[in-house]
Design a protein around this motif. Sequence first.
Motif, PDB file in Angstrom:
ATOM      1  N   LYS A   5     -12.841 116.548  87.362  1.00 17.82           N
ATOM      2  CA  LYS A   5     -12.793 117.889  87.805  1.00 17.82           C
ATOM      3  C   LYS A   5     -13.987 118.375  88.421  1.00 17.82           C
ATOM      4  O   LYS A   5     -15.127 118.340  87.674  1.00 17.82           O
ATOM      5  CB  LYS A   5     -12.379 118.960  87.061  1.00 17.82           C
ATOM      6  N   GLY A   8     -15.605 124.676  90.353  1.00 20.46           N
ATOM      7  CA  GLY A   8     -15.857 125.772  91.149  1.00 20.46           C
ATOM      8  C   GLY A   8     -17.289 126.022  91.359  1.00 20.46           C
ATOM      9  O   GLY A   8     -17.972 126.368  92.332  1.00 20.46           O
ATOM     10  N   LYS A  14     -20.822 130.706  93.476  1.00 22.65           N
ATOM     11  CA  LYS A  14     -19.650 131.574  92.670  1.00 22.65           C
ATOM     12  C   LYS A  14     -19.827 133.204  92.821  1.00 22.65           C
ATOM     13  O   LYS A  14     -19.217 133.976  92.814  1.00 22.65           O
ATOM     14  CB  LYS A  14     -19.466 131.346  91.013  1.00 22.65           C
ATOM     15  N   GLY A  44     -11.865 123.021  91.227  1.00 25.06           N
ATOM     16  CA  GLY A  44     -11.799 124.563  91.096  1.00 25.06           C
ATOM     17  C   GLY A  44     -11.900 125.180  92.227  1.00 25.06           C
ATOM     18  O   GLY A  44     -12.050 124.705  93.384  1.00 25.06           O
ATOM     19  N   ALA A  45     -11.666 126.612  92.176  1.00 24.63           N
ATOM     20  CA  ALA A  45     -11.788 127.650  93.363  1.00 24.63           C
ATOM     21  C   ALA A  45     -13.103 128.273  93.477  1.00 24.63           C
ATOM     22  O   ALA A  45     -13.466 128.838  94.552  1.00 24.63           O
ATOM     23  CB  ALA A  45     -10.622 128.362  92.983  1.00 24.63           C
ATOM     24  N   GLY A  46     -13.814 128.449  92.374  1.00 28.55           N
ATOM     25  CA  GLY A  46     -15.143 129.193  92.676  1.00 28.55           C
ATOM     26  C   GLY A  46     -14.902 130.307  93.318  1.00 28.55           C
ATOM     27  O   GLY A  46     -13.935 131.170  93.251  1.00 28.55           O
ATOM     28  N   GLY A  49     -11.604 131.597  95.217  1.00 31.78           N
ATOM     29  CA  GLY A  49     -10.361 131.832  94.345  1.00 31.78           C
ATOM     30  C   GLY A  49     -10.579 133.279  93.621  1.00 31.78           C
ATOM     31  O   GLY A  49      -9.859 134.249  93.486  1.00 31.78           O
ATOM     32  N   HIS A  50     -11.513 133.029  92.565  1.00 31.60           N
ATOM     33  CA  HIS A  50     -11.908 134.032  91.515  1.00 31.60           C
ATOM     34  C   HIS A  50     -11.960 135.541  91.952  1.00 31.60           C
ATOM     35  O   HIS A  50     -11.242 136.378  91.433  1.00 31.60           O
ATOM     36  CB  HIS A  50     -12.760 133.869  90.625  1.00 31.60           C
ATOM     37  N   GLY A 134      -7.312 124.402  91.866  1.00 25.14           N
ATOM     38  CA  GLY A 134      -6.821 125.561  91.277  1.00 25.14           C
ATOM     39  C   GLY A 134      -6.199 126.377  92.340  1.00 25.14           C
ATOM     40  O   GLY A 134      -6.625 126.469  93.573  1.00 25.14           O
ATOM     41  N   ILE A 146      -2.253 132.252  88.220  1.00 28.89           N
ATOM     42  CA  ILE A 146      -3.110 131.318  88.898  1.00 28.89           C
ATOM     43  C   ILE A 146      -3.114 130.108  87.961  1.00 28.89           C
ATOM     44  O   ILE A 146      -3.097 129.984  86.773  1.00 28.89           O
ATOM     45  CB  ILE A 146      -4.501 132.063  88.478  1.00 28.89           C
ATOM     46  N   SER A 148      -4.976 126.990  87.001  1.00 30.47           N
ATOM     47  CA  SER A 148      -6.592 126.582  87.198  1.00 30.47           C
ATOM     48  C   SER A 148      -6.683 125.084  87.263  1.00 30.47           C
ATOM     49  O   SER A 148      -5.588 124.227  86.910  1.00 30.47           O
ATOM     50  CB  SER A 148      -7.246 126.924  85.930  1.00 30.47           C
ATOM     51  N   GLY A 149      -7.748 124.560  87.655  1.00 32.48           N
ATOM     52  CA  GLY A 149      -8.021 123.094  87.615  1.00 32.48           C
ATOM     53  C   GLY A 149      -7.946 122.503  86.114  1.00 32.48           C
ATOM     54  O   GLY A 149      -7.492 121.265  86.004  1.00 32.48           O
ATOM     55  N   THR A 209      -9.393 132.726  85.034  1.00 30.30           N
ATOM     56  CA  THR A 209      -8.719 131.667  84.211  1.00 30.30           C
ATOM     57  C   THR A 209      -9.358 131.610  83.018  1.00 30.30           C
ATOM     58  O   THR A 209      -9.040 130.706  82.298  1.00 30.30           O
ATOM     59  CB  THR A 209      -8.771 130.291  85.320  1.00 30.30           C
ATOM     60  N   LYS A 215     -12.002 127.319  78.496  1.00 26.70           N
ATOM     61  CA  LYS A 215     -12.277 125.852  79.288  1.00 26.70           C
ATOM     62  C   LYS A 215     -12.698 124.900  78.154  1.00 26.70           C
ATOM     63  O   LYS A 215     -12.050 123.623  78.064  1.00 26.70           O
ATOM     64  CB  LYS A 215     -13.184 125.930  80.311  1.00 26.70           C
TER      65      LYS A 215
HETATM   66  C1  IPE Z   1      -8.965 128.912  89.539  1.00 27.75           C
HETATM   67  O1  IPE Z   1      -9.417 127.380  89.149  1.00 27.75           O
HETATM   68  C2  IPE Z   1      -7.928 129.222  90.665  1.00 27.75           C
HETATM   69  C3  IPE Z   1      -7.989 130.332  91.524  1.00 27.75           C
HETATM   70  C4  IPE Z   1      -8.635 131.579  91.189  1.00 27.75           C
HETATM   71  C5  IPE Z   1      -6.842 130.491  92.725  1.00 27.75           C
HETATM   72  P1  IPE Z   1     -10.372 127.400  88.088  1.00 27.75           P
HETATM   73  O2  IPE Z   1     -10.523 127.896  87.100  1.00 27.75           O
HETATM   74  O3  IPE Z   1     -10.130 125.701  87.798  1.00 27.75           O
HETATM   75  O4  IPE Z   1     -11.736 127.221  89.250  1.00 27.75           O
HETATM   76  P2  IPE Z   1     -13.108 127.156  88.806  1.00 27.75           P
HETATM   77  O5  IPE Z   1     -13.732 125.529  88.471  1.00 27.75           O
HETATM   78  O6  IPE Z   1     -13.277 128.085  87.362  1.00 27.75           O
HETATM   79  O7  IPE Z   1     -13.768 127.830  89.700  1.00 27.75           O
END
Ligand code: IPE
Length: 256
Positions: A5, A8, A14, A44-46, A49-50, A134, A146, A148-149, A209, A215
């Motif tokens: 993985k 993000g 971020k 991840g989305a970094g 996404g978040h 993600g 959502i 997550s990865g 997430t 995590k």
């Molecule tokens: C988040 O994925 C997905 C979205 C917010 C759409 P992750 O939780 O795996 O992303 P990172 O690695 O923390 O950025």
Amino acid sequence: MILVKLGGSVITDKSQYRRFDRETAGRLASEIAAAGERMVLVHGAGSFGHILAKEHRLHLGITEDAQLRGAAEVMADVRELDLEMCRCLVHAGLPVVPLPPAACAVMRDGALERLELTTFLRYLDLGMVPMSFGDVVWDEVRGLSICSGDQLMMALAKELRPSRAIFVTDVDGVLTADPASDPGARLIERVDRGTLAALPRTQRNVDVTGSIYAKIQYMIDMAEVAGECLVLNGKVPGRLEAALRGRKVVSSRVVS
Ligand code: IPE
């Protein structure tokens, strides 16, 4: 088979909306390609996404129509990040195939209920490298959730039983404190359930997430189904490649 993985925090900045770290992502892509292992990737989305997912409260379920537009924006953003990551990997010579969770997963009340694994296996058997990420995914209870990865990593590990699962982040591994606020933060080389209970509950969190605890909890569960589970720093050149080749590197080893 190795599951990786790319967090993000390592492929994006971020703190800035939609800021891709092309330099780090490109180097990690080269390290992955150079290792030449059979692999499934997740990223991840970094900041793709978040930030918006939190603004539209997508992690709390869909209660008003306006959130659907927000969901579509997040989906478009994470696909753009995925495309950037794919281009880096293709440029490095890796036959990567993007598999978006919105098209192959179902959530139930925030939990990942089903992931269509046949598709991953087909491409893997063909010699390609499946990559998921993600995403915003249909949820039987909440409408959307959502995914997550980390949830994807867990679902993939359960089925594919990887010899190694590697979480690539922007710090050396699991630390005793948040290095941003505590310069004395130390690396915990062996992480187990006891470590989790002893960690201070004050670490900064901008994620939809879950905190670092969620995590780590995933990683501990994951250590039960993967031969070895590592957390390492992808900002340091060479660490991911060395770990992929089975060498010992600065990292945290997570055990169940
Ligand atoms: C988040 O994925 C997905 C979205 C917010 C759409 P992750 O939780 O795996 O992303 P990172 O690695 O923390 O950025």
